[in-house]
Design a protein around this motif. Structure first.
Motif, mmCIF file in Angstrom:
data_model
loop_
_atom_site.group_PDB
_atom_site.id
_atom_site.type_symbol
_atom_site.label_atom_id
_atom_site.label_comp_id
_atom_site.label_asym_id
_atom_site.label_seq_id
_atom_site.Cartn_x
_atom_site.Cartn_y
_atom_site.Cartn_z
ATOM 1 N N GLY A 1 0.841 -1.195 0.000
ATOM 2 C CA GLY A 1 0.000 0.000 0.000
ATOM 3 C C GLY A 1 0.870 1.236 0.000
ATOM 4 O O GLY A 1 2.065 1.166 -0.312
ATOM 5 N N THR A 2 0.264 2.362 0.372
ATOM 6 C CA THR A 2 0.965 3.637 0.285
ATOM 7 C C THR A 2 0.908 4.334 1.650
ATOM 8 O O THR A 2 -0.131 4.304 2.312
ATOM 9 C CB THR A 2 0.278 4.527 -0.778
ATOM 10 N N THR A 3 2.004 4.930 2.069
ATOM 11 C CA THR A 3 2.008 5.658 3.355
ATOM 12 C C THR A 3 1.301 7.000 3.175
ATOM 13 O O THR A 3 1.040 7.430 2.040
ATOM 14 C CB THR A 3 3.453 5.943 3.827
ATOM 15 N N HIS A 4 1.023 7.692 4.329
ATOM 16 C CA HIS A 4 0.381 9.008 4.249
ATOM 17 C C HIS A 4 1.252 9.978 3.456
ATOM 18 O O HIS A 4 0.751 10.910 2.840
ATOM 19 C CB HIS A 4 0.116 9.559 5.656
ATOM 20 N N ASP B 1 5.003 4.290 -1.804
ATOM 21 C CA ASP B 1 4.574 2.892 -1.902
ATOM 22 C C ASP B 1 5.465 2.011 -1.028
ATOM 23 O O ASP B 1 6.681 2.183 -1.005
ATOM 24 C CB ASP B 1 4.684 2.408 -3.355
ATOM 25 N N VAL B 2 4.822 1.061 -0.341
ATOM 26 C CA VAL B 2 5.579 0.139 0.513
ATOM 27 C C VAL B 2 5.432 -1.273 -0.061
ATOM 28 O O VAL B 2 4.323 -1.715 -0.374
ATOM 29 C CB VAL B 2 5.054 0.167 1.969
ATOM 30 N N TYR B 3 6.550 -1.947 -0.203
ATOM 31 C CA TYR B 3 6.578 -3.298 -0.766
ATOM 32 C C TYR B 3 7.083 -4.297 0.268
ATOM 33 O O TYR B 3 7.829 -3.930 1.176
ATOM 34 C CB TYR B 3 7.510 -3.347 -1.987
ATOM 35 N N ALA B 4 6.683 -5.552 0.089
ATOM 36 C CA ALA B 4 7.215 -6.633 0.938
ATOM 37 C C ALA B 4 7.645 -7.775 0.022
ATOM 38 O O ALA B 4 7.131 -7.898 -1.100
ATOM 39 C CB ALA B 4 6.135 -7.113 1.905
ATOM 40 N N PRO B 5 8.579 -8.619 0.489
ATOM 41 C CA PRO B 5 8.984 -9.759 -0.358
ATOM 42 C C PRO B 5 7.773 -10.649 -0.673
ATOM 43 O O PRO B 5 6.900 -10.834 0.191
ATOM 44 C CB PRO B 5 9.980 -10.515 0.514
ATOM 45 N N PHE B 6 7.733 -11.176 -1.878
ATOM 46 C CA PHE B 6 6.644 -12.084 -2.258
ATOM 47 C C PHE B 6 6.511 -13.191 -1.212
ATOM 48 O O PHE B 6 5.412 -13.569 -0.812
ATOM 49 C CB PHE B 6 6.947 -12.684 -3.640
ATOM 50 N N LEU C 1 -7.567 4.617 -6.809
ATOM 51 C CA LEU C 1 -8.447 5.784 -6.931
ATOM 52 C C LEU C 1 -7.957 6.955 -6.086
ATOM 53 O O LEU C 1 -8.174 8.110 -6.436
ATOM 54 C CB LEU C 1 -9.875 5.411 -6.505
ATOM 55 N N GLU C 2 -7.285 6.641 -4.958
ATOM 56 C CA GLU C 2 -6.808 7.719 -4.079
ATOM 57 C C GLU C 2 -5.845 8.651 -4.809
ATOM 58 O O GLU C 2 -5.655 9.793 -4.422
ATOM 59 C CB GLU C 2 -6.159 7.150 -2.803
ATOM 60 N N ASN C 3 -5.240 8.153 -5.880
ATOM 61 C CA ASN C 3 -4.318 9.000 -6.652
ATOM 62 C C ASN C 3 -4.995 9.623 -7.872
ATOM 63 O O ASN C 3 -4.374 10.345 -8.625
ATOM 64 C CB ASN C 3 -3.127 8.171 -7.172
ATOM 65 N N ARG C 4 -6.259 9.269 -8.081
ATOM 66 C CA ARG C 4 -6.854 9.684 -9.364
ATOM 67 C C ARG C 4 -8.103 10.541 -9.203
ATOM 68 O O ARG C 4 -8.603 11.103 -10.159
ATOM 69 C CB ARG C 4 -7.221 8.439 -10.189
#
Ligand code: NAI
Length: 528
Positions: free
Chosen positions: A108-111, A115-120, A523-526
């Motif tokens: 997801g995305t921080t405030h 963008d925050v990623y985690a290993p598959f 949508l939060e970015n659009r």
């Protein structure tokens, strides 16, 4: 930003299971006089996976080949953190090319908008290949070279690394296997000095064996699997065929079209000659309830084998690793067709100089490869009749595949492709690709991923609220990301497009983790 692990707010898993509820949104389509009526459907489901990643042994058939020795060398280097020197510096081991170990998923995305990623691998408790107490390799080869000698012959890993791996590999020798020259190229006969004999069978089974037909081979393979499991204190094993490509086995009524025919044929001197060595391994795995994966193109999973696996609820998957040229094709064709561009002519040439290439220089074995390589665009083309509609006929791109053996290039397979497409107003667009594949370095991490996924899928269960937990279907189409010609359950469409295959696996595991499926709507970015 990458984080190693994550938790989902408000979700508490037990020590035994990771469990999530989710709503499966889908559609039903009904055709009425050429018009499609679409009904959105919503189903509440629960999905869970056992938290316990079992100590797993991956048993490779073809262990002493380029793929097998490269995977073993790479795995040991990772497990023991072995570094090695090259003229461009000191190298550290890695698992690049493994989707599970080296790719990420978006959480997801921080405030702050990052963008925050985690290993598959953090989505579910996978077996950890870096941990020698959790994952190990073994297997069969018709050649008795120890694994150090096999790695030297394969000439894939750097020589300085080979020297460091020597003490770990020279005491490992593949187990004897079943060999039938009628299924592989004549040029492979010289390799066969480690095959199962009646004497070996007696030693393994503790009694004289009846060598009529091929049932006795199955019994020996089962005994070898049990021994390996016991000797290494394993909780689970996965068997994967990465031996030479066989020719297609004929599908003959009365021989292998049903489970009953197949089991009877095994005991028949004549009929059993149509049962390929690879199918014998599949049958043995099914009888031991061990996951079996076919990494080569031939039709190991003939109808009788599939019926047997499904009835036994034993997991099977395949076919043919999707590592280089075909992976590219299933991305490029998808990109073209989904952009509204019409590929009309695809020409794919390969030349390679490894033992796989030598075997494929024989027409019957090449034919197996040609079939799996050719089908890969079918579903993508079928998805767009706007581009491919000619009155009264199904149109497909012209498509040819050529493979030649050129010893000099060794394992550095060259793949050259030309894609010609029709664009706006009858214009033509041609893309030419040249890919130096480093065949076994691409295939080895895929083999590992298939095994880790195959093991994990065996622990995955789904149910309707308060219903009975059910495993996924024994024909594992969930691993199709790794396959050139994915095996699917009956009456199921085959998906070849790589992005769709990855999204399938990722989204199923996101559901287990308690994350929403990745729609990329953002949508939060659009929207204001
Ligand atoms: P390889 O020829 O180096 O290794 C195959 C090994 O299988 C050899 O050591 C051979 O002695 C052994 N073998 C043959 N028949 C056997 C049997 N009945 N039982 C046990 N062992 C047997 O080939 P490589 O490069 O390792 O590839 C293995 C398979 O993977 C081939 O079928 C190839 O088509 C398939 N494949 C490889 C890809 C790649 O990128 N390397 C991609 C897709 C498929």
């Amino acid at each position: 930003m990458l984080v190693d692990t994550f938790s989902v707010a408000g979700k508490a898993d037990t020590t035994d299971y990771k469990t999530s509820k989710f709503v499966y949104n889908n559609t039903e389509v009904e055709m009425k006089d050429g018009h499609a009526v679409v009904t959105p459907t919503h189903k509440e489901l629960e999905i869970r996976i056992s938290q316990h990643a079992p100590k797993t042994g991956l048993m490779l058939v073809g262990f002493g080949g380029s793929n097998g020795s490269t995977l073993l060398g790479g795995l040991l280097a990772n497990q023991h953190n072995i570094t090695w020197e090259r003229k461009d510096g000191v190298c550290n081991p890695n698992f690049f090319g493994s989707m599970i170990e080296s790719s990420t998923v978006r959480l997801g995305t921080t405030h702050a908008g990052e963008d925050v990623y985690a290993p598959f691998r953090s989505l579910v408790p996978f077996v950890d290949p870096k941990n020698p107490d959790q994952f190990m390799l073994g297997g069969w080869d018709i050649n008795n070279d120890n694994m150090y000698a096999a790695m030297q012959k394969a000439a894939v890993l750097d020589v300085t690394l080979q020297h460091k791996l020597r003490p770990y590999m020279e005491n490992i020798t593949p187990m004897p296997s079943v060999f039938d020259i009628n299924f592989v190229a004549a040029n492979q006969e010289d390799r066969a000095n480690n095959v199962i004999t009646a004497e070996y069978a007696k030693e393994m089974l503790g009694e004289e064996v009846d060598t009529t037909g091929r049932r006795w081979y199955v019994e020996v393979i089962k005994a070898q699997m049990r021994k390996f499991k016991e000797e290494n204190n394993l909780e689970k094993i996965v068997v994967l065929w990465t031996a030479n490509t066989e020719c297609f086995a004929p599908i003959i009524e009365g021989v292998n079209t049903t489970e009953a025919e197949l089991l009877a044929s095994l005991k028949d001197a004549e009929k059993s000659k149509h049962i390929a060595p690879s199918s014998l391994f599949a049958i043995a795995a099914i009888e031991e309830k061990v996951t079996f994966i076919n990494g080569s193109p031939q039709n190991t999973l003939v109808p009788g084998v599939i019926e047997y696996a499904v009835r036994n609820r034993s997991m099977i998957g395949g076919d043919d690793f999707k590592s280089g040229q075909t992976k590219m094709k299933s991305v490029l064709t998808d990109f073209l067709v989904s952009s509204g561009i019409k590929p009309t002519c695809i020409a794919s040439y390969n030349h390679l100089g490894n033992n796989d290439g030598l075997n494929l220089s024989s027409p019957a074995q090449f034919r197996s490869k040609e079939i799996t390589k050719a089908n890969v665009v079918d579903d993508i083309v079928a998805s767009n009749d706007i581009l491919y509609k000619r009155p009264g006929e199904i149109e497909k791109p012209d498509h040819c595949i050529v493979i030649k053996y050129l010893k000099y290039v060794g394992d550095s397979k060259r793949a050259m492709d030309e894609y010609t497409s029709e664009i706006f107003m009858r214009g033509k667009n041609t893309i030419v690709l040249h890919n130096t594949c480093e065949d076994s370095l691409l295939a080895a991490p895929i083999i590992m991923d298939m095994a880790l996924c195959g093991e994990m899928l065996g622990r995955l269960e789904v149910r309707e609220p308060n219903g009975e937990w059910e495993n996924f279907h024994p024909v594992m189409n969930t691993i199709s990301f790794f396959c050139k010609a994915p095996r699917v359950p009956d009456q199921t469409p085959i998906i070849n497009a790589l992005p769709a295959q990855r999204a399938c696996l990722e989204n199923i595991l996101r559901c287990v983790a308690g994350l929403p499926i990745e729609t990329n709507m953002r949508l939060e970015n659009r929207v204001m």
